[in-house]
Design a protein around this motif. Structure first.
Motif, mmCIF file in Angstrom:
data_model
loop_
_atom_site.group_PDB
_atom_site.id
_atom_site.type_symbol
_atom_site.label_atom_id
_atom_site.label_comp_id
_atom_site.label_asym_id
_atom_site.label_seq_id
_atom_site.Cartn_x
_atom_site.Cartn_y
_atom_site.Cartn_z
ATOM 1 N N LEU A 1 0.805 -1.215 0.000
ATOM 2 C CA LEU A 1 0.000 0.000 0.000
ATOM 3 C C LEU A 1 0.840 1.267 0.000
ATOM 4 O O LEU A 1 0.304 2.354 0.242
ATOM 5 N N SER A 2 2.121 1.143 -0.278
ATOM 6 C CA SER A 2 2.988 2.322 -0.211
ATOM 7 C C SER A 2 2.724 3.315 -1.332
ATOM 8 O O SER A 2 2.919 4.511 -1.191
ATOM 9 N N GLY A 3 2.276 2.821 -2.486
ATOM 10 C CA GLY A 3 2.110 3.697 -3.640
ATOM 11 C C GLY A 3 3.433 3.897 -4.348
ATOM 12 O O GLY A 3 4.496 3.457 -3.881
ATOM 13 N N PRO A 4 3.408 4.553 -5.487
ATOM 14 C CA PRO A 4 4.681 4.826 -6.189
ATOM 15 C C PRO A 4 5.563 5.758 -5.374
ATOM 16 O O PRO A 4 5.075 6.667 -4.700
ATOM 17 N N SER A 5 6.849 5.528 -5.451
ATOM 18 C CA SER A 5 7.774 6.377 -4.706
ATOM 19 C C SER A 5 7.897 7.739 -5.363
ATOM 20 O O SER A 5 7.427 7.966 -6.489
ATOM 21 N N VAL A 6 8.530 8.658 -4.668
ATOM 22 C CA VAL A 6 8.763 9.997 -5.217
ATOM 23 C C VAL A 6 9.599 9.900 -6.487
ATOM 24 O O VAL A 6 9.345 10.603 -7.472
ATOM 25 N N ALA A 7 10.602 9.024 -6.470
ATOM 26 C CA ALA A 7 11.435 8.849 -7.666
ATOM 27 C C ALA A 7 10.628 8.292 -8.822
ATOM 28 O O ALA A 7 10.788 8.722 -9.976
ATOM 29 N N MET A 8 9.742 7.341 -8.554
ATOM 30 C CA MET A 8 8.917 6.780 -9.617
ATOM 31 C C MET A 8 7.967 7.818 -10.197
ATOM 32 O O MET A 8 7.660 7.781 -11.405
ATOM 33 N N CYS A 9 7.502 8.753 -9.396
ATOM 34 C CA CYS A 9 6.616 9.809 -9.897
ATOM 35 C C CYS A 9 7.328 10.670 -10.937
ATOM 36 O O CYS A 9 6.707 11.111 -11.919
ATOM 37 N N ALA A 10 8.625 10.923 -10.739
ATOM 38 C CA ALA A 10 9.375 11.684 -11.740
ATOM 39 C C ALA A 10 9.468 10.914 -13.052
ATOM 40 O O ALA A 10 9.342 11.497 -14.142
ATOM 41 N N ILE A 11 9.673 9.606 -12.966
ATOM 42 C CA ILE A 11 9.735 8.786 -14.182
ATOM 43 C C ILE A 11 8.372 8.729 -14.851
ATOM 44 O O ILE A 11 8.264 8.746 -16.093
ATOM 45 N N ILE A 12 7.309 8.684 -14.060
ATOM 46 C CA ILE A 12 5.956 8.679 -14.618
ATOM 47 C C ILE A 12 5.699 9.965 -15.399
ATOM 48 O O ILE A 12 5.121 9.944 -16.497
ATOM 49 N N ALA A 13 6.117 11.100 -14.843
ATOM 50 C CA ALA A 13 5.940 12.366 -15.551
ATOM 51 C C ALA A 13 6.682 12.359 -16.882
ATOM 52 O O ALA A 13 6.164 12.848 -17.904
ATOM 53 N N LEU A 14 7.869 11.806 -16.894
ATOM 54 C CA LEU A 14 8.644 11.719 -18.130
ATOM 55 C C LEU A 14 7.927 10.856 -19.171
ATOM 56 O O LEU A 14 7.791 11.255 -20.333
ATOM 57 N N VAL A 15 7.458 9.689 -18.771
ATOM 58 C CA VAL A 15 6.853 8.756 -19.722
ATOM 59 C C VAL A 15 5.549 9.310 -20.281
ATOM 60 O O VAL A 15 5.275 9.202 -21.484
ATOM 61 N N VAL A 16 4.727 9.917 -19.438
ATOM 62 C CA VAL A 16 3.476 10.494 -19.919
ATOM 63 C C VAL A 16 3.755 11.590 -20.939
ATOM 64 O O VAL A 16 3.084 11.694 -21.978
ATOM 65 N N TRP A 17 4.760 12.407 -20.685
ATOM 66 C CA TRP A 17 5.092 13.510 -21.589
ATOM 67 C C TRP A 17 5.600 13.002 -22.938
ATOM 68 O O TRP A 17 5.318 13.591 -23.978
ATOM 69 N N THR A 18 6.342 11.907 -22.938
ATOM 70 C CA THR A 18 6.941 11.425 -24.183
ATOM 71 C C THR A 18 6.028 10.511 -24.993
ATOM 72 O O THR A 18 6.237 10.345 -26.195
ATOM 73 N N THR A 19 5.037 9.898 -24.380
ATOM 74 C CA THR A 19 4.191 8.938 -25.103
ATOM 75 C C THR A 19 2.850 9.514 -25.533
ATOM 76 O O THR A 19 2.198 8.946 -26.416
ATOM 77 N N ALA A 20 2.427 10.599 -24.930
ATOM 78 C CA ALA A 20 1.107 11.150 -25.254
ATOM 79 C C ALA A 20 1.026 11.583 -26.713
ATOM 80 O O ALA A 20 -0.045 11.491 -27.332
ATOM 81 N N GLY A 21 2.126 12.047 -27.286
ATOM 82 C CA GLY A 21 2.104 12.512 -28.669
ATOM 83 C C GLY A 21 1.772 11.420 -29.663
ATOM 84 O O GLY A 21 1.013 11.643 -30.616
ATOM 85 N N THR A 22 2.311 10.232 -29.449
ATOM 86 C CA THR A 22 2.025 9.115 -30.357
ATOM 87 C C THR A 22 0.549 8.738 -30.317
ATOM 88 O O THR A 22 -0.099 8.565 -31.358
ATOM 89 N N PHE A 23 0.001 8.608 -29.135
ATOM 90 C CA PHE A 23 -1.406 8.251 -29.006
ATOM 91 C C PHE A 23 -2.316 9.391 -29.450
ATOM 92 O O PHE A 23 -3.449 9.157 -29.873
#
Length: 369
Positions: free
Chosen positions: A212-234
């Protein structure tokens, strides 16, 4: 009267191209079949053998020195208490939260961008389409390095947070989960000393508190990166689907008095169902296979809170030389992706055809509708 008789000559089978279509088809398909067999089927079969063996990466996996261990590698990952099981379940937990955030966010962002760029009166459409799509074609290595600087302790993100009086975290050095931090801020639980009911009970090698910890602070930064780079293709996929919707349908709904939200909900989104399924499926597969960003930005740190199954399979094979366990992780990951894809397909199925289909099956069995 004399009866005329007509003698039918036997039909002669003609040769030529049409008479040899089957042979010609196999001749043209043979190169592709050979390539797929050499570079896809055979490697998969060899990987399946490695997952059932004790190969350490030295020599050929088909040599007589390599022993057959059966399902021992899978048991070490799934059922046997130990570091291998703990690390794999940690990676599953991390990747689960990663998928839970990335897939909805990138889908909603892509759909919103597509709806905006599909407007008839929008100026500079080509510029905005190129600008939004550009991150998707940029090297993932280059973008990951840039984001390392952006999310550093003295980076742009923390500087922007300081402007509004917020002390930004050390993004890639903070292993705390955001759900744990939220529960601590709300006073529900103490993040430093969680209740024993959550820490003393475990599932698959991890305590309830870890799950139940949820994504870590470091993982949130990676999530922001991936959402920004993949949204254009979709976004391009949604945009192509929106342009295939007949204009008459939108105009008819507007003449019937439907508001913009009603047209989106009852006209546009139902007609985007096939594209929505494609986007969600590709997003689901891509997020469970995330590797590049993890390898460049964190390598599983801090505290293994950014560890993913794909990266763990890589390190287990190439660094720990436990190729059997590393390959077994890959096959388990493949099974997870297939299962979730089938579940997603069932959830997004067209329910309007279910009643007629059931009625036809009932009639075929001799029943009554």
């Amino acid at each position: 009267m004399a009866t005329a008789t007509v003698q039918l000559r036997p039909r002669v089978r003609r040769g030529g191209i049409r008479g040899r279509e089957g042979t010609a088809g196999w001749v043209f398909v043979a190169p592709v079949v050979v390539v797929l067999g050499l570079f896809l089927v055979i490697p998969i079969l060899m990987a399946a053998w490695v997952s059932l063996s004790d190969w350490t990466g030295k020599g050929s996996p088909l040599s007589s020195k390599v022993g057959f261990v059966g399902l021992d590698n899978y048991k070490a990952i799934l059922t046997t208490d130990g570091l291998a099981r703990s690390d794999f379940m940690t990676s599953i937990r991390n990747n689960f939260y990663y998928v839970l955030l990335v897939v909805p966010l990138q889908t909603l962002l892509a759909l919103g961008l597509a709806l905006t760029l599909n407007r008839q009166r929008l100026r500079a459409k080509s510029f905005f389409r190129t600008a939004y799509y550009f991150p998707s074609v940029t090297s993932s290595v280059a973008v990951s390095i840039v984001f390392l600087f952006v999310f550093s302790s003295s980076g742009v993100v923390n500087a922007a947070l300081a402007k509004i009086g917020v002390n930004g975290p050390q993004w890639f050095a903070d292993p705390r989960g955001i759900l744990q931090l939220l529960l601590g801020k709300l006073g529900i639980v103490d993040a430093n000393s969680p209740p024993g009911a959550l820490t003393n009970h475990s599932v698959l090698g991890l305590s309830w508190w870890d799950w139940l910890s949820g994504p870590s602070v470091a993982m949130c930064a990676i999530i922001a990166l991936v959402v920004w780079t993949t949204a254009g293709t979709f976004m391009l996929m949604f945009l192509a689907a929106l342009q295939d919707i007949p204009v008459e349908v939108e105009e008819s709904a507007e003449l019937d008095g439907a508001t913009g939200w009603q047209r989106l909900r009852f006209v546009t989104l139902p007609m985007l169902r096939p594209t929505m399924f494609l986007v969600l499926t590709l997003g689901l597969i891509g997020t469970w296979q995330v590797f590049d960003q993890i390898y460049i930005m964190s390598q599983g740190d801090p505290g293994k809170t950014t560890l993913t199954p794909a990266y763990l399979s890589f390190t287990t094979s190439f660094k720990s030389f436990q190729w059997g366990q590393g390959t077994a992780m890959s096959f388990i990951l493949f099974a997870i992706i297939v299962a979730l894809t089938l579940l997603q397909r069932w959830f997004l199925r067209d329910r309007s055809d279910e009643a007629p289909r059931r009625r036809r099956r009932t009639l075929a069995r001799g029943g009554t509708s």
